[in-house]
Design an enzyme around this catalytic site. Sequence first.
Site, PDB file in Angstrom:
ATOM      1  N   PHE A   1      -0.408  -2.534   6.855  1.00 25.74           N
ATOM      2  CA  PHE A   1       0.986  -2.589   6.051  1.00 25.74           C
ATOM      3  C   PHE A   1       2.170  -2.786   6.750  1.00 25.74           C
ATOM      4  O   PHE A   1       2.280  -2.855   7.901  1.00 25.74           O
ATOM      5  CB  PHE A   1       1.224  -0.965   5.758  1.00 25.74           C
ATOM      6  CG  PHE A   1       0.214  -0.152   4.738  1.00 25.74           C
ATOM      7  CD1 PHE A   1       0.366  -0.376   3.590  1.00 25.74           C
ATOM      8  CD2 PHE A   1      -0.777   0.427   5.532  1.00 25.74           C
ATOM      9  CE1 PHE A   1      -0.516   0.471   2.678  1.00 25.74           C
ATOM     10  CE2 PHE A   1      -1.754   1.197   4.757  1.00 25.74           C
ATOM     11  CZ  PHE A   1      -1.567   1.220   3.224  1.00 25.74           C
ATOM     12  N   ASP A   2       2.974  -3.671   5.735  1.00 27.35           N
ATOM     13  CA  ASP A   2       4.163  -4.079   6.381  1.00 27.35           C
ATOM     14  C   ASP A   2       4.915  -2.800   6.059  1.00 27.35           C
ATOM     15  O   ASP A   2       4.441  -1.781   5.528  1.00 27.35           O
ATOM     16  CB  ASP A   2       4.949  -5.147   5.271  1.00 27.35           C
ATOM     17  CG  ASP A   2       6.082  -5.264   5.293  1.00 27.35           C
ATOM     18  OD1 ASP A   2       6.611  -5.383   6.791  1.00 27.35           O
ATOM     19  OD2 ASP A   2       7.134  -5.017   4.367  1.00 27.35           O
ATOM     20  N   PHE A   3       6.100  -2.675   6.776  1.00 29.05           N
ATOM     21  CA  PHE A   3       6.878  -1.260   6.692  1.00 29.05           C
ATOM     22  C   PHE A   3       8.115  -1.337   5.647  1.00 29.05           C
ATOM     23  O   PHE A   3       8.073  -0.563   4.624  1.00 29.05           O
ATOM     24  CB  PHE A   3       7.413  -1.043   8.374  1.00 29.05           C
ATOM     25  CG  PHE A   3       7.883   0.458   8.279  1.00 29.05           C
ATOM     26  CD1 PHE A   3       7.342   1.428   8.387  1.00 29.05           C
ATOM     27  CD2 PHE A   3       9.375   0.738   8.356  1.00 29.05           C
ATOM     28  CE1 PHE A   3       7.595   2.723   8.692  1.00 29.05           C
ATOM     29  CE2 PHE A   3       9.838   1.861   8.417  1.00 29.05           C
ATOM     30  CZ  PHE A   3       9.296   3.111   8.457  1.00 29.05           C
ATOM     31  N   ASP A   4       9.187  -1.965   6.041  1.00 27.03           N
ATOM     32  CA  ASP A   4      10.170  -2.088   4.909  1.00 27.03           C
ATOM     33  C   ASP A   4       9.848  -2.698   3.714  1.00 27.03           C
ATOM     34  O   ASP A   4       9.336  -3.661   3.637  1.00 27.03           O
ATOM     35  CB  ASP A   4      11.442  -2.891   5.707  1.00 27.03           C
ATOM     36  CG  ASP A   4      11.993  -2.521   6.781  1.00 27.03           C
ATOM     37  OD1 ASP A   4      11.957  -1.330   7.181  1.00 27.03           O
ATOM     38  OD2 ASP A   4      12.407  -3.309   7.722  1.00 27.03           O
TER      39      ASP A   4
ATOM     40  N   VAL B   1      -1.033  -5.707   3.171  1.00 24.55           N
ATOM     41  CA  VAL B   1      -0.284  -4.990   2.183  1.00 24.55           C
ATOM     42  C   VAL B   1       1.107  -5.308   2.530  1.00 24.55           C
ATOM     43  O   VAL B   1       1.894  -4.752   3.357  1.00 24.55           O
ATOM     44  CB  VAL B   1      -0.479  -3.532   1.870  1.00 24.55           C
ATOM     45  CG1 VAL B   1       0.377  -3.046   0.649  1.00 24.55           C
ATOM     46  CG2 VAL B   1      -2.079  -3.338   1.725  1.00 24.55           C
TER      47      VAL B   1
END
Length: 391
Positions: free
Chosen positions: A7-10, A163
């Site tokens: 996953f990306d975070f922001d 993602v």
Amino acid sequence: MYDAVIFDFDGTICDTGEGIKKSAKYALDAYGIEAEEWQELNCFIGPPLLVTFQEKYGQSVTQAEKLVQKFRERYTNIGVYESRLYDGVEDMLKALKSHGIKLGIASSKPQKYVEELLNKFGIFHLFDSICAVSFNTDCESKQSIIHRCLQELNIQSNQAVMVGDRFYDIDGARANMTDGVGVLWGYGSKFEFIECSAKYIAERVGDIEAIALGLYEKTENVQKIFDGKIIKIHRDDITLCDGTQGYRECVDHPGGVGVIGITDDDKVLLVRQFRYPYKELVYEIPAGKVDAGENPLQAGIREFKEECGVTADEYIPLGEIYPTPGYTNEIIRIFAATGLHFGNQKLDNGELLNVIKMKFDTLYEKVISGEIKDAKTIIATLKMKELRNKQ
């Protein structure tokens, strides 16, 4: 099925937009650089700050570094806390873990901030790898960060899916020969993901589990068949995760509510009406559809009063049900009502029904015997029975 989800975070796991944009505005203002209001600074979500200050505002490397330091001056103490976890993310992550899927994060955000927020929201333990950047190397490419995450997870590129909410995430995934998922609850757009050839576009957080398990069905084309007063019918061309083409016939429904009202002497209010599709008189709890823009609880209060002439002191949510998920998106929300006050019905034109009071034990027996067949009434009765047993 994928073995890992990165996953990306922001904009993907956490909505950190307010803190990031306000801190970017703080830095720009401090150096007298003309910029939009903070609400419009979405360009700072995703890519490294150093890059954005240079490319968007024409700053030199040296000046961009000063801007980054000024950004952190506010973000470290204030901005990092102006964040929230996206609705449904925690449940989605737990569901993925329950399937034995490894979870990673590949973020251009400094590692310190990512870990601090993961701990704040109580989900740090769900991740097998957290790859972000240091304060000294915050210009690392997304391709490189994803590569590090794949190595830490000990996963082959084609066994993982990336993602994220921006094209940087999809491009970084492709450079690693990894499938990409663009999400629409962050700061990207459907057009952006089509343009960068994301393999999947997820509209809902729950779509990620379906994609990871190889069960997702991608809509390719929608053909309207019927547009009625209550329902709409369409035929959708779809693509399954394995590339198989197919179609689905769907009924769109605005959703409904049902209320199981119980009197002080333990009787349940039911309505009995002729249901045309079955050509049969059916026992049901009072129910109806939710009007456009209407809160489900307010719809339940309205329907209960209209059909039975009753108001209640307390409405208790009993959850929601998908009555026929094979062909319709209808959701029915169920409420229990107690402390009843009786008045006059206000039925719609053409709405003919009888209101019946039935002892709860009798209702339960009729549900178990199969005499009562309406799904929402059966579920409401069984849920109330369970609640009563726990009291």
